[in-house]
Enzyme design. Structure first.
Site, PDB file in Angstrom:
ATOM      1  N   GLU A 196      39.641  39.155  39.995  1.00  0.00           N
ATOM      2  CA  GLU A 196      39.740  40.537  40.456  1.00  0.00           C
ATOM      3  C   GLU A 196      41.144  40.760  41.048  1.00  0.00           C
ATOM      4  O   GLU A 196      41.562  40.017  41.939  1.00  0.00           O
ATOM      5  CB  GLU A 196      38.665  40.724  41.533  1.00  0.00           C
ATOM      6  CG  GLU A 196      38.335  42.147  41.841  1.00  0.00           C
ATOM      7  CD  GLU A 196      37.156  42.246  42.822  1.00  0.00           C
ATOM      8  OE1 GLU A 196      36.938  41.299  43.610  1.00  0.00           O
ATOM      9  OE2 GLU A 196      36.487  43.281  42.814  1.00  0.00           O
ATOM     10  N   GLU A 222      26.481  42.388  47.374  1.00  0.00           N
ATOM     11  CA  GLU A 222      27.294  43.180  46.452  1.00  0.00           C
ATOM     12  C   GLU A 222      28.681  42.542  46.485  1.00  0.00           C
ATOM     13  O   GLU A 222      29.412  42.701  47.459  1.00  0.00           O
ATOM     14  CB  GLU A 222      27.292  44.642  46.897  1.00  0.00           C
ATOM     15  CG  GLU A 222      27.666  45.584  45.779  1.00  0.00           C
ATOM     16  CD  GLU A 222      29.133  45.928  45.794  1.00  0.00           C
ATOM     17  OE1 GLU A 222      29.907  45.199  45.126  1.00  0.00           O
ATOM     18  OE2 GLU A 222      29.496  46.893  46.478  1.00  0.00           O
ATOM     19  N   CYS A 238      35.673  47.577  44.170  1.00  0.00           N
ATOM     20  CA  CYS A 238      35.004  46.516  43.404  1.00  0.00           C
ATOM     21  C   CYS A 238      34.569  46.982  42.021  1.00  0.00           C
ATOM     22  O   CYS A 238      34.383  46.159  41.128  1.00  0.00           O
ATOM     23  CB  CYS A 238      33.842  45.929  44.193  1.00  0.00           C
ATOM     24  SG  CYS A 238      32.769  47.178  44.861  1.00  0.00           S
TER      25      CYS A 238
END
Ligand code: ADP
Length: 478
Positions: A382, A248, A282
């Site tokens: 990100e 993940e 996330c």
């Protein structure tokens, strides 16, 4: 000062060299305690104990395993305040969010306490009458679990609960920044009475521990949450022992607001999905795409809400805590500066600052940037911070093109009141998860996970337990 220890073969203890790593409060940068460091010999011992205890744990009935998970669930809820305080202390999020994290983590224990008894196989219609064909599910074996600091408890509980329910044993390696929440949790694991070696905790040098995990033949699965960079490394290392892997990894969630959206809902969804945990999530929104005709109205409503958000200590009445560390803070600043240098408009905030007298932990103002273009860093990488970059689009096709223009594919969100569009866009988004008219999608029964550079494998629901099971076919001649 809190002193956390390793948990190996049912015992709390120091590492072989009696080394400790210091744990820091990200709000004031003061030490709050220490955690024992596992040396190579400690990690190898944990691996062999996990293999030994697996032989017995897999033979327990799913009902027995479920009863222990249920007991752990009760203990976690009874101790939610203690666990939440430790999360706020070492990770920084507001206490109310930390309580939310504990309950969220507990919901996975509750779900998998029951999901284990639903594992089932098949009887197939045979090709010949002299044959019987059966399919059964079996636990994959001992599992190594490696998790990040942003959800110090929920990240590993979401993996360990289905693993234990499936009949696997687990070794958990939490992040160096937040090992004490894991230690506090393991005190409850010990109290719940799991057999020795079924659940273990090791902390220390991530590269060394990772290497031992990856080289160990007996560890049959690695479940990892963290950066794409480390995820790729672990995937490459897993080839040597052909381990099952779940990854993940990072995300870069778009949030699209169409002109036919309920604007109040869209603004609230932006706040929910962006500022929780100071944007260090996330599945946090990383880009907002707004249809041109409603851009001024959306921005006005958003700025009104953002203006009321406060950053500060997680133990006081604040909406956001500190950024985890200097590195995280610098990345956020870099994204904001890069956008401003390339022509973005600063609509709100924009500044990072130290906690007091230019010292202490790193805080960042809630920030809104307008006139964002696709070449800016914030549209590619990100940010992991409280920054909302807004860009305008004119057609549904354009919105989908921009949204999908990323190597990542974890979460995505959009707002519309048009049912046909809702179906078209949800099917067109290249992401593992889609939120329609909501900024909160994560839940114990739902499959959490990504596609593309965001990884593979799912956590939650019956999808989550499948990750820890093998399918075995048994053909019998009669
Ligand atoms: P983040 O940037 O969120 O900290 P990382 O991928 O660096 O993400 O860290 C996530 C987890 O992976 C942490 O537990 C960290 O200790 C661990 N980790 C970092 N490097 C390695 C490595 N080389 N091998 C195994 N685990 C690692």
């Amino acid at each position: 000062m809190k002193k956390g220890q390793l948990y190996i073969n049912g015992q709390f203890r120091e590492g072989a060299d009696k080394q400790h790593l210091e744990v820091i409060n990200p709000y004031d940068l003061e030490p709050i305690g220490s955690q024992s460091v596992a040396e190579g010999s400690d990690v190898r011992q944990a691996v062999s104990c996990a293999a030994e205890s697996f032989k017995r744990w897999k033979k327990q009935s799913a009902y027995e395993r479920g009863a222990l998970l249920r007991k752990l669930y009760d203990l976690v809820l009874e101790n939610e305040e203690r666990l939440a305080k430790m999360i706020t202390l070492e990770q920084g999020k507001p206490l109310s969010e930390a309580i939310g994290e504990v309950r969220y983590a507990a919901s996975y224990l509750s779900w998998y306490a029951e999901e284990g008894i639903r594992i089932k196989g098949d009887i197939l219609e045979p090709t010949h009458k002299t044959m019987r064909m059966q399919v059964i599910k079996q636990p994959v074996g001992p599992v190594g679990i490696i998790t990040p600091w942003n959800f110090p408890l929920a990240m590993f509980v979401r993996k360990m609960a289905p693993a234990l329910a499936a009949g696997c044993t687990v070794i958990i390696k939490p992040a160096e920044q937040t090992p004490l929440t894991a230690y506090e949790f393991f005190r409850l694991v010990d109290e719940a009475g799991f057999p020795d070696g079924v659940c273990q905790l090791v902390t220390g040098d991530p590269v060394e521990i990772g290497k031992i995990f990856m080289e160990a033949e007996s560890l049959r699965k690695i479940s990892f949450t963290g950066s794409t960079e480390v995820g790729k490394l672990l995937m490459a290392q897993s080839a040597e022992t052909v381990k099952k892997v779940s990854l993940e990894l990072g995300g870069h969630a778009p949030l699209i607001v169409f002109a036919d959206a309920d604007l109040d809902k869209a603004v609230q969804g932006t706040i929910d999905s962006k500022f929780r945990n100071c944007g260090q999530v996330c599945i946090a929104t990383n880009r907002v795409l707004v249809e041109k005709s409603i851009l001024p109205a959306y921005q006005e409503k958003l700025l009104e809400k953002v203006a009321s958000l406060k950053a500060g200590s997680g133990f006081e009445e604040n909406d956001m805590g500190p950024v985890i560390d200097r590195q995280g803070y610098e990345k956020i600043s870099e994204h904001v500066d890069d956008a401003l240098n390339r022509g973005a408009n600063l609509l709100f905030g924009g500044q990072g600052y130290r906690q007091k007298d230019n010292q202490g932990g790193y805080l960042f103002q809630p920030t809104v940037l307008g006139n964002i273009s696709e070449d800016m860093k914030i549209m590619q990488e990100e940010t992991f911070g409280p920054v909302v970059p807004i860009t305008a689009f004119e057609t549904e096709e354009e919105a989908l093109r921009i949204a999908n223009q990323t190597p990542f594919g974890l979460a995505s969100y959009f707002y519309t009141e048009n049912i046909s569009r809702a179906i078209r866009v949800s099917e067109g988004l290249e992401f593992g998860m889609v939120g329609i008219n909501t900024g909160r999608i994560s839940s114990a029964q739902a499959p959490f996970g990504g596609v593309k550079a965001s990884g593979f494998g799912r956590e939650g629901g019956y999808y989550g337990i499948e990750e820890y099971l093998h399918t075995k076919y048994i053909g019998t001649g009669i």
